[in-house]
Design a protein around this motif. Structure first.
Motif, PDB file in Angstrom:
ATOM      1  N   UNK A 123      -8.849 -10.602  -7.637  1.00 27.35           N
ATOM      2  CA  UNK A 123      -7.494 -10.167  -7.298  1.00 27.35           C
ATOM      3  C   UNK A 123      -7.492  -9.519  -5.918  1.00 27.35           C
ATOM      4  N   UNK A 124      -6.671  -9.998  -4.991  1.00 21.44           N
ATOM      5  CA  UNK A 124      -6.607  -9.401  -3.648  1.00 21.44           C
ATOM      6  C   UNK A 124      -5.847  -8.082  -3.669  1.00 21.44           C
ATOM      7  N   UNK A 125      -6.507  -7.049  -4.142  1.00 21.28           N
ATOM      8  CA  UNK A 125      -5.885  -5.742  -4.332  1.00 21.28           C
ATOM      9  C   UNK A 125      -5.127  -5.215  -3.114  1.00 21.28           C
ATOM     10  N   UNK A 126      -5.662  -5.341  -1.896  1.00 21.10           N
ATOM     11  CA  UNK A 126      -4.924  -4.785  -0.749  1.00 21.10           C
ATOM     12  C   UNK A 126      -3.601  -5.479  -0.452  1.00 21.10           C
ATOM     13  N   UNK A 127      -3.377  -6.661  -1.034  1.00 22.49           N
ATOM     14  CA  UNK A 127      -2.145  -7.396  -0.757  1.00 22.49           C
ATOM     15  C   UNK A 127      -1.058  -7.151  -1.802  1.00 22.49           C
ATOM     16  N   UNK A 128      -1.337  -6.287  -2.776  1.00 20.05           N
ATOM     17  CA  UNK A 128      -0.315  -6.023  -3.782  1.00 20.05           C
ATOM     18  C   UNK A 128       0.861  -5.277  -3.150  1.00 20.05           C
ATOM     19  N   UNK A 129       2.031  -5.386  -3.751  1.00 21.67           N
ATOM     20  CA  UNK A 129       3.216  -4.700  -3.252  1.00 21.67           C
ATOM     21  C   UNK A 129       3.081  -3.215  -3.570  1.00 21.67           C
ATOM     22  N   UNK A 130       2.840  -2.426  -2.546  1.00 23.83           N
ATOM     23  CA  UNK A 130       2.554  -1.009  -2.754  1.00 23.83           C
ATOM     24  C   UNK A 130       3.042  -0.243  -1.530  1.00 23.83           C
ATOM     25  N   UNK A 131       3.653   0.907  -1.741  1.00 26.28           N
ATOM     26  CA  UNK A 131       4.217   1.657  -0.626  1.00 26.28           C
ATOM     27  C   UNK A 131       3.147   2.131   0.357  1.00 26.28           C
ATOM     28  N   UNK A 132       1.903   2.241  -0.096  1.00 26.80           N
ATOM     29  CA  UNK A 132       0.851   2.755   0.780  1.00 26.80           C
ATOM     30  C   UNK A 132       0.171   1.659   1.593  1.00 26.80           C
ATOM     31  N   UNK A 133       0.501   0.401   1.300  1.00 31.04           N
ATOM     32  CA  UNK A 133      -0.206  -0.719   1.921  1.00 31.04           C
ATOM     33  C   UNK A 133       0.731  -1.645   2.692  1.00 31.04           C
ATOM     34  N   UNK A 134       1.812  -1.108   3.190  1.00 37.73           N
ATOM     35  CA  UNK A 134       2.786  -1.945   3.884  1.00 37.73           C
ATOM     36  C   UNK A 134       2.246  -2.441   5.219  1.00 37.73           C
ATOM     37  N   UNK A 135       1.353  -1.665   5.834  1.00 33.99           N
ATOM     38  CA  UNK A 135       0.692  -2.104   7.061  1.00 33.99           C
ATOM     39  C   UNK A 135      -0.786  -1.746   6.959  1.00 33.99           C
ATOM     40  N   UNK A 136      -1.595  -2.715   6.575  1.00 36.63           N
ATOM     41  CA  UNK A 136      -3.037  -2.479   6.493  1.00 36.63           C
ATOM     42  C   UNK A 136      -3.602  -2.150   7.874  1.00 36.63           C
ATOM     43  N   UNK A 137      -2.993  -2.740   8.902  1.00 35.51           N
ATOM     44  CA  UNK A 137      -3.449  -2.492  10.268  1.00 35.51           C
ATOM     45  C   UNK A 137      -3.224  -1.032  10.671  1.00 35.51           C
ATOM     46  N   UNK A 138      -2.037  -0.502  10.348  1.00 36.04           N
ATOM     47  CA  UNK A 138      -1.748   0.899  10.681  1.00 36.04           C
ATOM     48  C   UNK A 138      -2.705   1.835   9.962  1.00 36.04           C
ATOM     49  N   UNK A 139      -3.007   1.525   8.694  1.00 35.47           N
ATOM     50  CA  UNK A 139      -3.931   2.371   7.945  1.00 35.47           C
ATOM     51  C   UNK A 139      -5.322   2.321   8.565  1.00 35.47           C
TER      52      UNK A 139
END
Length: 230
Positions: A123-139
């Protein structure tokens, strides 16, 4: 501690099986402990299947939410850091191990069609719809900057597409890499905005009250962090 290797579960992870021990500690995320027997820390979330948890040997340790939630909180908490294990493991390593170099491999959060993990399709966990993961690049920028503030360089040893914006490096480069430069004024502005918003869940379980967070504000904050690197 000088060099820490953080290993994820991308298909390329198996390449590290024959790497020389050119690092001081190996932090294996989720199933990645299966790749090398000489791992030092196996880190996994609360919902990780019990039958996949590593059995630690001498001088090996398991890292659970009892360890990484307080560590993550010391860096602002999950809402700001990004609630996926790549970022969680990185912040735990910064807090617990205080490396000079944090080198990541197999943590690119890029999922092409077909095999997604070294053990098959996961399961591609980082791609789930989540308020904390809207921009993986920014994180990733936030991680790079906070690491640099404590004298740590974050580098990516992987090749190919990546959602991480940290510099690329080779295992042989670790002795010479340095923390990335950043715009101190913009970092101060991003941190000030985090403090103003106060998006903090001490338990780490931010999802239990999503009404406390404004997605538009999170997007604006992500934009502030993205502007911090040259």
């Amino acid at each position: 501690m000088t060099f820490v290797l953080m290993l994820g579960s991308a298909p390329m992870a198996t390449e590290t099986a024959h790497w020389p021990r050119a690092f001081d500690a190996l932090v294996a995320i989720n199933n990645a402990w299966r790749v090398r027997a000489d791992w030092d820390f196996s880190i996994y979330p609360w919902d990780f299947p019990p039958d996949r948890v590593a059995v630690p040997g001498q001088h090996q340790a398991l890292v659970t939410e009892a360890d990484f939630v307080p560590a993550q909180n010391r860096y602002g908490g999950f809402v700001y850091a990004g609630a996926t294990m790549a970022y969680t493991a990185a912040y735990w390593a910064l807090d617990a191990l205080k490396p000079r170099v944090l080198a990541v491999f197999g943590c690119d959060m890029h999922y092409p069609a077909g095999q997604t993990h070294f053990y098959g399709v996961g399961t591609p966990d980082p791609l789930r719809r989540d308020i904390t993961l809207r921009s993986l690049e920014a994180k990733s920028v936030r991680l790079i900057v906070l690491a640099a503030l404590q004298g740590c360089a974050v580098v990516n040893l992987s090749v190919g597409p990546s959602r991480l914006l940290c510099p690329r490096a080779a295992l042989s480069d670790l002795a010479v890499v340095r923390p990335l430069a950043f715009d101190a004024g913009r970092v101060a502005a991003a941190q000030a905005r985090e403090a103003e918003l106060g998006y903090f869940a001490p338990s780490g379980r931010y999802w239990e009250d999503l009404s406390a967070y404004d997605v538009a504000e999170i997007d604006r904050l992500d934009a502030l962090w993205l502007a911090c690197l040259p």
